[in-house]
Design a protein around this motif. Sequence first.
Motif, PDB file in Angstrom:
ATOM      1  N   MET A 152      45.001  46.553  61.199  1.00  0.00           N
ATOM      2  CA  MET A 152      46.299  47.047  61.593  1.00  0.00           C
ATOM      3  C   MET A 152      47.319  46.657  60.534  1.00  0.00           C
ATOM      4  N   SER A 153      48.056  47.597  60.051  1.00  0.00           N
ATOM      5  CA  SER A 153      49.044  47.317  59.016  1.00  0.00           C
ATOM      6  C   SER A 153      50.321  46.743  59.630  1.00  0.00           C
ATOM      7  N   GLU A 154      51.044  45.974  58.817  1.00  0.00           N
ATOM      8  CA  GLU A 154      52.305  45.382  59.246  1.00  0.00           C
ATOM      9  C   GLU A 154      53.445  46.067  58.515  1.00  0.00           C
ATOM     10  N   LEU A 155      54.554  46.246  59.184  1.00  0.00           N
ATOM     11  CA  LEU A 155      55.724  46.874  58.597  1.00  0.00           C
ATOM     12  C   LEU A 155      56.857  45.859  58.511  1.00  0.00           C
ATOM     13  N   PHE A 156      57.471  45.774  57.328  1.00  0.00           N
ATOM     14  CA  PHE A 156      58.624  44.911  57.110  1.00  0.00           C
ATOM     15  C   PHE A 156      59.765  45.782  56.627  1.00  0.00           C
ATOM     16  N   THR A 157      60.937  45.588  57.189  1.00  0.00           N
ATOM     17  CA  THR A 157      62.106  46.362  56.780  1.00  0.00           C
ATOM     18  C   THR A 157      63.163  45.416  56.245  1.00  0.00           C
TER      19      THR A 157
ATOM     20  N   ILE B 285      58.409  48.139  53.744  1.00  0.00           N
ATOM     21  CA  ILE B 285      57.214  47.713  53.026  1.00  0.00           C
ATOM     22  C   ILE B 285      56.105  47.577  54.052  1.00  0.00           C
ATOM     23  N   VAL B 286      54.968  48.172  53.741  1.00  0.00           N
ATOM     24  CA  VAL B 286      53.815  48.142  54.643  1.00  0.00           C
ATOM     25  C   VAL B 286      52.745  47.272  54.000  1.00  0.00           C
TER      26      VAL B 286
ATOM     27  N   ARG C  97      50.435  55.752  58.878  1.00  0.00           N
ATOM     28  CA  ARG C  97      51.224  56.061  60.083  1.00  0.00           C
ATOM     29  C   ARG C  97      51.927  54.781  60.515  1.00  0.00           C
ATOM     30  N   ILE C  98      53.258  54.853  60.595  1.00  0.00           N
ATOM     31  CA  ILE C  98      54.031  53.679  61.007  1.00  0.00           C
ATOM     32  C   ILE C  98      54.953  54.051  62.159  1.00  0.00           C
ATOM     33  N   ARG C  99      55.337  53.025  62.900  1.00  0.00           N
ATOM     34  CA  ARG C  99      56.253  53.227  64.024  1.00  0.00           C
ATOM     35  C   ARG C  99      57.687  53.178  63.511  1.00  0.00           C
ATOM     36  N   THR C 100      58.442  54.212  63.837  1.00  0.00           N
ATOM     37  CA  THR C 100      59.849  54.296  63.451  1.00  0.00           C
ATOM     38  C   THR C 100      60.668  54.488  64.721  1.00  0.00           C
ATOM     39  N   PRO C 101      62.004  54.401  64.633  1.00  0.00           N
ATOM     40  CA  PRO C 101      62.826  54.643  65.827  1.00  0.00           C
ATOM     41  C   PRO C 101      62.574  56.028  66.441  1.00  0.00           C
ATOM     42  N   GLY C 102      62.145  56.984  65.626  1.00  0.00           N
ATOM     43  CA  GLY C 102      61.861  58.329  66.122  1.00  0.00           C
ATOM     44  C   GLY C 102      60.427  58.508  66.594  1.00  0.00           C
TER      45      GLY C 102
ATOM     46  N   LEU D  18      56.044  57.627  66.009  1.00  0.00           N
ATOM     47  CA  LEU D  18      55.094  57.464  64.914  1.00  0.00           C
ATOM     48  C   LEU D  18      55.356  58.502  63.831  1.00  0.00           C
ATOM     49  N   GLN D  19      55.394  58.048  62.582  1.00  0.00           N
ATOM     50  CA  GLN D  19      55.615  58.923  61.437  1.00  0.00           C
ATOM     51  C   GLN D  19      54.573  58.617  60.379  1.00  0.00           C
ATOM     52  N   VAL D  20      54.144  59.646  59.679  1.00  0.00           N
ATOM     53  CA  VAL D  20      53.271  59.455  58.532  1.00  0.00           C
ATOM     54  C   VAL D  20      54.166  59.363  57.303  1.00  0.00           C
ATOM     55  N   VAL D  21      54.017  58.282  56.539  1.00  0.00           N
ATOM     56  CA  VAL D  21      54.842  58.068  55.363  1.00  0.00           C
ATOM     57  C   VAL D  21      53.961  57.922  54.131  1.00  0.00           C
ATOM     58  N   ARG D  22      54.533  58.268  52.974  1.00  0.00           N
ATOM     59  CA  ARG D  22      53.823  58.119  51.712  1.00  0.00           C
ATOM     60  C   ARG D  22      54.143  56.758  51.145  1.00  0.00           C
TER      61      ARG D  22
END
Length: 150
Positions: A1-6, A16-17, A56-61, A63-67
């Motif tokens: 599972m990836s971690e997301l840092f903002t 940053i993922v 695929r990361i969780r955003t306020p909107g 799940l979004q796929v990001v590059r």
Amino acid sequence: MSELFTYKFRKMPVRIVRLDNGKNYFVIRDICNILGFSNPNRILAQYTENVPLYERIRTPGGLQVVRLVPREDVERILAPNNGRKALLLERWLKKEIFPKLEEVESVYSFLAEHLAFMQEIMSVPIEEQPDVIFCLPDLPVCIDRRKVKK
């Protein structure tokens, strides 16, 4: 599972993922938004030889796929851009963010090495292990095999 840092650069997000392998990747859309570029794909094609990496990361909107791009590609995009925002972003990344990422990556690397060592040891049945004392370097852990109850 990836971690997301903002992180925030002048009230704009820099996401940053950290993937399961311990490597950190930047969301290219965030870097391009800060620099005022509307098409991340064009910028990547112009400055890098990036192979697309999507997550695929969780955003306020939702799940979004990001590059995602590695640090090296962010540096390649910033290097030829000598605008004020690019210089400030580059300075901020080098002073604040890159040291944090390097520290975390070195911890992941250290733990991965020791995990491989421990897995190798644990793959041998305890009855077949020699009676030895071994210590893991840099960790306050020593195991005296002779004191392990059978």
